[in-house]
Design a protein around this motif. Structure first.
Motif, PDB file in Angstrom:
ATOM      1  N   TYR A 152       0.907  -1.267  -0.092  1.00  0.00           N
ATOM      2  CA  TYR A 152       0.204  -0.022   0.011  1.00  0.00           C
ATOM      3  C   TYR A 152       0.725   1.367   0.002  1.00  0.00           C
ATOM      4  N   SER A 156       0.059   2.939  -3.586  1.00  0.00           N
ATOM      5  CA  SER A 156      -0.864   4.269  -3.100  1.00  0.00           C
ATOM      6  C   SER A 156       0.218   5.381  -2.673  1.00  0.00           C
ATOM      7  N   PHE A 222      -7.318   0.029   3.907  1.00  0.00           N
ATOM      8  CA  PHE A 222      -6.371   0.879   3.068  1.00  0.00           C
ATOM      9  C   PHE A 222      -7.029   1.608   1.941  1.00  0.00           C
ATOM     10  N   GLY A 224      -7.735   4.025  -0.936  1.00  0.00           N
ATOM     11  CA  GLY A 224      -7.325   3.962  -2.277  1.00  0.00           C
ATOM     12  C   GLY A 224      -7.958   5.026  -2.995  1.00  0.00           C
ATOM     13  N   ASP A 364      -7.996  -2.412  -3.933  1.00  0.00           N
ATOM     14  CA  ASP A 364      -7.015  -3.459  -3.225  1.00  0.00           C
ATOM     15  C   ASP A 364      -6.331  -4.380  -4.647  1.00  0.00           C
ATOM     16  N   HIS A 367      -2.695  -4.958  -5.308  1.00  0.00           N
ATOM     17  CA  HIS A 367      -1.952  -5.287  -4.406  1.00  0.00           C
ATOM     18  C   HIS A 367      -1.820  -7.019  -4.562  1.00  0.00           C
TER      19      HIS A 367
END
Length: 487
Positions: A152, A156, A222, A224, A364, A367
């Motif tokens: 992350y 990001s 997380f 984003g 996500d 990832h």
């Protein structure tokens, strides 16, 4: 006598309307309190560091690019050397080398922001760093919290650093709207768009312009930049189709031209790795996944999945279109599931129908170690607005009450229910109504109020940002936007 009858009929009709209105005012049953996924959402906890970067930017502007060029060039070389070092080492997610690379990219951003002639080279460095860390992640446990946090931060985090530099560039400066990270080999049919080969089975991860898009992007553990996933199918003759699911109407098939016409603030292209065992056994696997998804979308009506239950493909939200298509080919995407742990976000989402808080969200997907980043495109005209929408959403989440649903105007409920009844009729006839299929009238009112509140806050924030720019001479960075949105 006639007038008396008319008055009685009007009175009776009025009483029926009042009674109907009162009946339609009866609220839905109260929903159980949502608790979310029960994890701790990621937090940067680097406010002092961000403020320091802003101060470095102010100082760099005063210094001037002629004096900074040697420093920037040296820093870019240092970053390139650090990236090269990653290709000859096997590192753990918490390796110091990755910390130093991350900090080097962050610390370079304010200098590039002051000297935008270096933007192209900085963007290239960010892409190479992202690719190198993705390569390292192929050896990590996808569910390891340290691995998730590192990915992350490096995907990001560096994306935001690059965009902060981009947003300081004057309108006449070169702007790398398209960044190409890799040309992952593929045997699947392809087309070329924006100078990039996109193959059948590629995953297009995008960001819409609606307030709900910002909530989808920012609302998980997380936060984003992406809110939507679509699956590309390219036929043998080069005809391209997009298979995707929309809140308004469920799964649809459209041309790539129509897909691109729909408002997109950014698009990320992801592709299954060619070195996976399943891909070595069948290089056309992504194309077969896209073919199956296309056949299913054309063969039956697939409603939108408001519950976000990724285990049941009978109804499908956008991520599920991709994951269910690949699952049929033996590939499980989202090796690390999305978690929505914020009690505020969980309460909001539960009030509009979400029941699963460990699921698959668009932000996500990058990832996933099975996927390679191919390219990313940003709309220069709307990039700042995307940051504003994100900042407003972050502030709204901070100020929300844990476990509570989104509010709505109770007095509008009867009208919304009539609108829902009309929508049901349209749905039965194959049309799309004002209230989406699978969404109740109450949920529609909740979404409408959220959007109105978000839009009002965004409008105020844009005005504050303009004042900031006038006063300080530069575009407010993201942390300043969040601070102003809180006010």
């Amino acid at each position: 006598m006639l007038k008396t009858r008319t008055r009685r009929r009007l009175l009776a009709a009025g009483l029926v309307l009042v009674a109907s209105y009162l009946l339609l005012l009866i609220p839905d049953r109260e929903l159980p309190r949502a608790t979310g996924a029960g994890q701790e959402p990621f937090a940067w906890n680097r406010d002092a560091f961000w403020s320091g970067l802003e101060q470095q930017f102010v100082e760099a502007r005063s210094t001037g690019c002629e004096l900074l060029s040697t420093n920037i060039e040296a820093r870019l070389l240092d970053v390139s050397n650090r990236i090269a070092g990653l290709h000859s080492a096997e590192l753990s997610p918490d390796a110091g080398e990755l910390d130093r690379l991350e900090d080097s990219l962050f610390e370079l951003a304010p200098l590039v922001a002051a000297c935008p002639q270096w933007l192209e080279q900085y963007a290239g460095a960010v892409c190479r760093a992202q690719a190198a860390v993705k390569l390292q992640s192929e050896r990590w446990d996808p569910g390891d919290p340290a691995a998730r946090a590192r990915l992350y931060r490096m995907l990001s985090g560096t994306r935001m650093a690059l965009e902060e530099a981009m947003l300081q560039a004057p309108t006449n400066a070169s702007f790398p709207s398209l960044t190409v990270t890799s040309d992952e080999p593929s045997a699947c049919p392809y087309i070329v768009r924006y100078g990039v080969k996109v193959h059948s089975g590629d995953l297009l991860v995008s960001r819409g312009g609606a307030p709900t898009s910002a909530l989808i992007a920012r609302g998980n553990d997380f936060p984003g930049s992406f809110s939507h996933v679509a699956l590309l199918h390219v036929g043998e003759t080069g005809e391209a189709h997009i298979i995707e699911s929309h809140i308004e109407c469920g799964v649809t098939v459209s041309s790539i031209e129509d897909y691109l016409k729909d408002k997109k603030l950014r698009i990320l292209v992801l592709r299954l790795r060619s070195d996976l065992p399943a891909m070595r056994a069948d290089p056309l696997l992504p194309h077969k996944a896209a073919q199956a998804a296309l056949r299913e979308a054309r063969g039956r009506h697939i409603p939108y999945d408001f519950a976000m239950d990724h285990n049941d493909p009978a109804t499908q939200f956008c991520s599920e279109v991709a994951s269910s298509a690949y699952a049929r080919q033996g590939i499980r995407l989202w090796l690390a599931r999305t978690r929505i742990s914020s009690p505020v976000v969980a309460g909001w989402l539960a009030s509009v129908g979400v029941r699963y808080f460990e699921t698959e969200e668009p932000a996500d997907l990058e990832h996933d170690p099975q996927l390679r980043i191919v390219a990313e495109w940003r709309d220069r005209e709307t990039l700042f607005k995307a940051h504003v929408d994100d900042a407003v959403t972050d502030a709204m989440i901070e100020q929300g009450r844990p476990g509570e649903g989104l509010s709505y105007s109770h007095w509008l409920l009867p009208f919304a229910r009539v609108s829902k009844a009309y929508s049901v009729v349209l749905n039965l006839l194959g049309g799309v109504g004002p209230v989406p299929e699978g969404m109740t009238a109450t949920q529609a009112l909740r979404v409408d109020r959220f959007q109105r509140r978000h839009e009002a806050m965004a409008e105020r924030l844009l005005a504050k940002a303009a004042e900031f720019r006038e006063r300080k001479g530069y575009t407010p960075p993201y942390w300043e936007l969040v601070r102003m949105a809180r006010e």
